[in-house]
Every structure is written in C-alpha cells, then in structure tokens.
Motif scaffolding. Structure first.
Motif, PDB file in Angstrom:
ATOM      1  N   GLU A 155      33.915  32.750  52.114  1.00 60.57           N
ATOM      2  CA  GLU A 155      32.920  33.359  52.993  1.00 60.57           C
ATOM      3  C   GLU A 155      33.316  33.212  54.455  1.00 60.57           C
ATOM      4  O   GLU A 155      33.865  32.197  54.858  1.00 60.57           O
ATOM      5  N   THR A 156      33.066  34.245  55.245  1.00 55.22           N
ATOM      6  CA  THR A 156      33.270  34.158  56.695  1.00 55.22           C
ATOM      7  C   THR A 156      32.003  33.579  57.306  1.00 55.22           C
ATOM      8  O   THR A 156      31.000  34.274  57.459  1.00 55.22           O
ATOM      9  N   SER A 157      32.036  32.313  57.636  1.00 57.52           N
ATOM     10  CA  SER A 157      30.836  31.668  58.183  1.00 57.52           C
ATOM     11  C   SER A 157      31.229  30.479  59.028  1.00 57.52           C
ATOM     12  O   SER A 157      32.364  29.998  58.970  1.00 57.52           O
ATOM     13  N   ASN A 187      37.926  38.154  51.331  1.00 56.46           N
ATOM     14  CA  ASN A 187      37.591  37.693  49.984  1.00 56.46           C
ATOM     15  C   ASN A 187      37.447  38.821  48.970  1.00 56.46           C
ATOM     16  O   ASN A 187      37.249  38.561  47.784  1.00 56.46           O
ATOM     17  N   LYS A 188      37.541  40.080  49.404  1.00 56.02           N
ATOM     18  CA  LYS A 188      37.364  41.199  48.469  1.00 56.02           C
ATOM     19  C   LYS A 188      38.571  42.136  48.409  1.00 56.02           C
ATOM     20  O   LYS A 188      38.864  42.707  47.363  1.00 56.02           O
ATOM     21  N   GLN A 243      41.254  37.053  42.536  1.00 53.53           N
ATOM     22  CA  GLN A 243      41.997  36.843  43.777  1.00 53.53           C
ATOM     23  C   GLN A 243      43.499  36.865  43.478  1.00 53.53           C
ATOM     24  O   GLN A 243      43.947  36.326  42.467  1.00 53.53           O
ATOM     25  N   LEU A 244      44.275  37.454  44.399  1.00 49.15           N
ATOM     26  CA  LEU A 244      45.714  37.616  44.179  1.00 49.15           C
ATOM     27  C   LEU A 244      46.530  36.402  44.606  1.00 49.15           C
ATOM     28  O   LEU A 244      47.739  36.373  44.432  1.00 49.15           O
ATOM     29  N   ALA A 270      43.298  35.366  52.232  1.00 50.39           N
ATOM     30  CA  ALA A 270      43.906  35.854  53.473  1.00 50.39           C
ATOM     31  C   ALA A 270      42.857  35.831  54.579  1.00 50.39           C
ATOM     32  O   ALA A 270      41.648  35.946  54.313  1.00 50.39           O
ATOM     33  N   ILE A 271      43.300  35.673  55.821  1.00 51.69           N
ATOM     34  CA  ILE A 271      42.400  35.775  56.973  1.00 51.69           C
ATOM     35  C   ILE A 271      42.957  36.836  57.926  1.00 51.69           C
ATOM     36  O   ILE A 271      44.163  37.007  58.062  1.00 51.69           O
ATOM     37  N   SER A 272      42.049  37.561  58.574  1.00 53.31           N
ATOM     38  CA  SER A 272      42.471  38.644  59.455  1.00 53.31           C
ATOM     39  C   SER A 272      41.707  38.591  60.766  1.00 53.31           C
ATOM     40  O   SER A 272      40.651  37.962  60.881  1.00 53.31           O
ATOM     41  N   ALA A 273      42.243  39.283  61.763  1.00 50.22           N
ATOM     42  CA  ALA A 273      41.578  39.389  63.066  1.00 50.22           C
ATOM     43  C   ALA A 273      42.041  40.670  63.739  1.00 50.22           C
ATOM     44  O   ALA A 273      43.139  41.178  63.458  1.00 50.22           O
TER      45      ALA A 273
END
Length: 456
Positions: A255-257, A285-286, A295-296, A301-304
C-alpha cells in the motif's frame, strides 16, 4: 538577466564528425533550434528488485515466467533501475523497448544484478562493488555476488543532465550485516560527494534500510549528509521523516501510505541550474502482476514522477570527450552566475591537462592536473569568451580532450594542446558568453562542455 531560455539556447554547434589528420581542422555546421519549450519538462522513474536469481534460489516464485512479463511492462517508465537482474536478463531485455540500456554484468555469482533502462541517452556508466559485504550461505548471502551501486549521467533534454544512481545494499539485520550496510551508505555518499558535486542527482534502488531502524541511521548517514530528500517522505508523509528507534512502519503490504515504509527508496536533490520536483510517489501493487493477480517479484516496484526546471540565466552545452576522470562543474560555485570572468587559463601540451577561470570576485575555479604548460588570457574591459573549439581523440583506450581553443568577442584567442581527432565548436549567440565549464577531469581533461550565461 531576465531574457528567456529560448534566446540563450540559440547555440551554434559545429561538429567535425569524421576523424581529422593531426593539425587539420575539418568542420561541418549544425545549428540547434531554439529549445525554450524544454526549459521545463517531466519524466517518470521506476525502481524494481525483480528477483532474478536462479529459480532454485529465488524467493519471487517463478522468475523464468515472471521476468519476461516484467520486461514487457517497463515501457511505461522513462528511467528504470532494476536489481537482482541475474539469470533471466536476456528475457527481460527481449520484452523491453527502452532505447538505451546497460549491458548485463553477468549472472548470479558473477554480476552485481543491477541494470539501467532509459528513454534518454546516458554516458559514463560506472559499477562499484561494496567494500564491505557480509554473509555467504546466511545473513543475506551478500558475499556470493558483487553487490554495489551503479552510476550513469543522463541527458534528460538539451542542457538538462541528471546523475542517476542504482544500488542494492547489504541485507539482513544481524550486527555484521548492519555494519556492512552502514559502510555501503557511507561509500555511496562519498562517491556522490566526489563525482556529483553541483549536479542534480536521483538515487533509487534497494537500500535494505528503514528509517526506524537505529542501526541503519539512514537519515543522518545519507539524507542529511547529501542534502537529499526521500520522495515517499515528501509526497506521502508531508516531509516528516519516521523517527529512528520506533516500531517499523509495516502498514499494509504494497500500500502507498505514510505507515508503509518499504526498503526500496527514491532520493533526489536539485543541481546548479536544474531544479527537480517530485509530483507523485506510488507502490506499484497492481501493475506488475500476472493474469491471475500474482506479484511478479517478492518486492513491490516503486515509482515517481518528476518535473524539471532550468535556470533561465544559464544553459549547459553538449559534452565532448570520454568517461575517464572525475565529474566537475564550475557551477559548484555561485561565481559563474554572479560574477564575470577576468581571465582564463589552459594547461596542456600533447593534450589538455587543466582548465581554469578567475572571476571578478577573486574566485578561481580549476579542474585537471598539473602537467604541460599553462597559457593565460587576461580579459580586457568589456571582453568575454564567446566561442570554444574542442578536439577529442583516443588515448590509452578512451577519448580525452586533446585541444582547446577559446575566442573572445574582440577576436583574441587562447589555445593549448594539439589538434587531433574530431572537433566540436560551441558559439554563444549575441547577448551571451561562456561563463564556465563542466565535464570530467583528473590528471587530464577527459570530457568538456561549456556553461553559457546571459550578459548583464
């Protein structure tokens, strides 16, 4: 002072793109169109530990099938850093469409597992292995492969350079692993201090660190030391860093929190003339899932997304030369923006060994070595440099700067070195002048570009 960047960027650049005979100057003219619309822009980044160890050792589930699927999804991001890209690297790249990519350093046990994929051109790739790693068959097994960090200088747009770092730090939380990880952070910070002074920087990768973990001391050792910011903290926690020594912020996985801290991080800082601003942060997450929702990788992964803005008083030229030496930038000082040059010096003989400028506030900026003979030109009142001719050629397996010629608005010339190889000529348009230099140098000048400034 307030002229727009579109005026500044009307630079005339002359290239001799074929080899020239020693002492001969062969030139062809290419004029850059005004790129004022590029004084601001945006780009996206992704950091992803893809879990590419051999299947028998991988904790990601099914890397042989998952990694090709990851490769097919990476096109959505402009800059991508991957970690644990080991034994299925070919299938990752076979399904990816980025124009620029680093070659693999090898499978598990041989390579470091890091690679960089980009929609923008980049140069000066450097891979550094951690000086300290801990664990063979336990404690993260970090000594089984040469984990470390990677550096690339990326040209996001004309005149917009960003130093991009990838990392994969020592894993686990036993005392020796924690000590190794602190050493990793210190090694990377020291490198950035030396090689990226004055530059815009983005660091994204698998840190294996948490702000709450006292033993990592992440904020003091890395963030505060380098005056960098964490995009998760800036965009999701309103700039409030987690308190060291408190309970880990585990939140809901994926979760992004504000209460879900992951060990994968994105740090950034602006540079001289280049302002970076993150506009979003997301834990993916999706997107990186298979048709059944799995999940692969064992990491999310995280992005910006980032925007960039250039200072409208200055512009960087293209760079000319090779990857040796240490990166430098005269805009590490405020003098090229606030003061005019009163003299310039070139040290050289067979090649260019050093370049320096003295400004009217007394500041002297120099990069390069002590070899050769120094030649100096003292500028008269109202005189400034408006043209640079730079020759590069190969020496000991890499390009270096062999010759530099500077011309002023009064027609006076300062030159040193020997003409050899291919030439780049940079001519500042009316109303601007050459205020400084940037590039790479150590014992010699390996790469060189100019910084253009509006006349006061």
């Amino acid at each position: 002072m307030k002229k727009t960047i579109s005026f500044i960027l009307s630079l005339t650049m002359v290239f001799a793109m074929s080899a020239t005979v020693l002492g001969a100057e062969q030139q062809s003219i290419s004029t850059f169109a005004s790129t004022g619309s590029d004084s601001t822009g945006s780009f996206s980044i992704l950091s992803y530990n893809i879990g590419g160890l051999p299947a028998m050792f991988s904790s990601s589930g099914d890397p042989k099938n998952y990694i090709p699927q990851i490769g097919a999804k990476l096109h959505a991001y402009d800059l991508v850093n991957v970690q644990e890209d080991f034994n299925y690297h070919a299938s990752l790249y076979a399904n990816d469409t980025h124009a620029y990519r680093t070659p693999t350093s090898g499978g598990a046990g041989i390579g470091d597992g890091m690679n960089f994929l980009s929609k923008f051109p980049f140069e000066d790739t450097d891979r550094e292995t951690w000086k300290d790693r801990y664990g063979f068959l336990d404690s993260g097994s970090d000594e089984l492969t040469p984990k470390g960090f990677m550096y690339n200088q990326v040209k996001i747009a004309d005149g917009v350079y960003v130093d991009v770092y990838n990392l994969h730090a020592d894993a686990d939380t036993d005392p020796k692993s924690e000590a190794a990880r602190r050493s990793n952070l210190n090694q990377l910070a020291t490198y950035i201090e030396q090689y990226s002074k004055g530059h815009a920087v983005i660091v994204f990768g698998d840190t294996n660190c948490r702000y709450t973990r006292t033993e990592d001391n992440l904020k003091a050792l890395f963030v505060d030391r380098l005056e960098m910011k964490d995009v998760w903290v800036e965009k999701i926690r309103n700039g409030n860093y987690p308190e060291m020594g408190k309970e880990a912020l585990l939140g809901r996985s994926g979760e992004t929190s504000a209460d879900n801290e992951v060990v994968d991080k994105i740090f950034y800082r602006s540079g001289a003339g280049i302002t970076l601003n993150p506009t979003s942060y997301k834990v993916e997450n999706k997107y990186f899932t298979d048709s059944e929702g799995n999940q692969l990788s064992d990491h999310y992964a995280i992005s910006a997304n980032f925007t960039y803005t250039r200072d409208n008083r200055i512009v960087y030229s293209d760079l000319w030369g090779g990857p040796g030496g240490i990166a430098f930038n005269f805009l590490r000082s405020t003098s090229p923006i606030s003061h005019r040059p009163v003299s310039v010096a070139i040290r050289g003989d067979n090649r260019v060994d050093a370049i320096s400028m003295t400004y009217d506030d007394g500041t002297v900026l120099t990069n390069g070595g002590t070899g050769g003979t120094q030649k100096t030109l003292d500028l008269e009142s109202g005189e400034y440099i408006n043209k640079a001719v730079i020759y590069k050629d190969e020496y000991k397996g890499a390009d270096r700067i062999f010759y530099l010629e500077l011309t002023t608005n009064k027609g006076r010339i300062l030159k040193n070195g020997k003409k050899s190889g291919t030439a780049l000529t940079l001519t500042a348009p009316s109303g601007t002048y050459i205020a400084g230099f940037f590039g790479r140098a150590e014992a010699n000048v390996d790469k060189l570009g100019v910084i253009i400034r509006t006349l006061k």
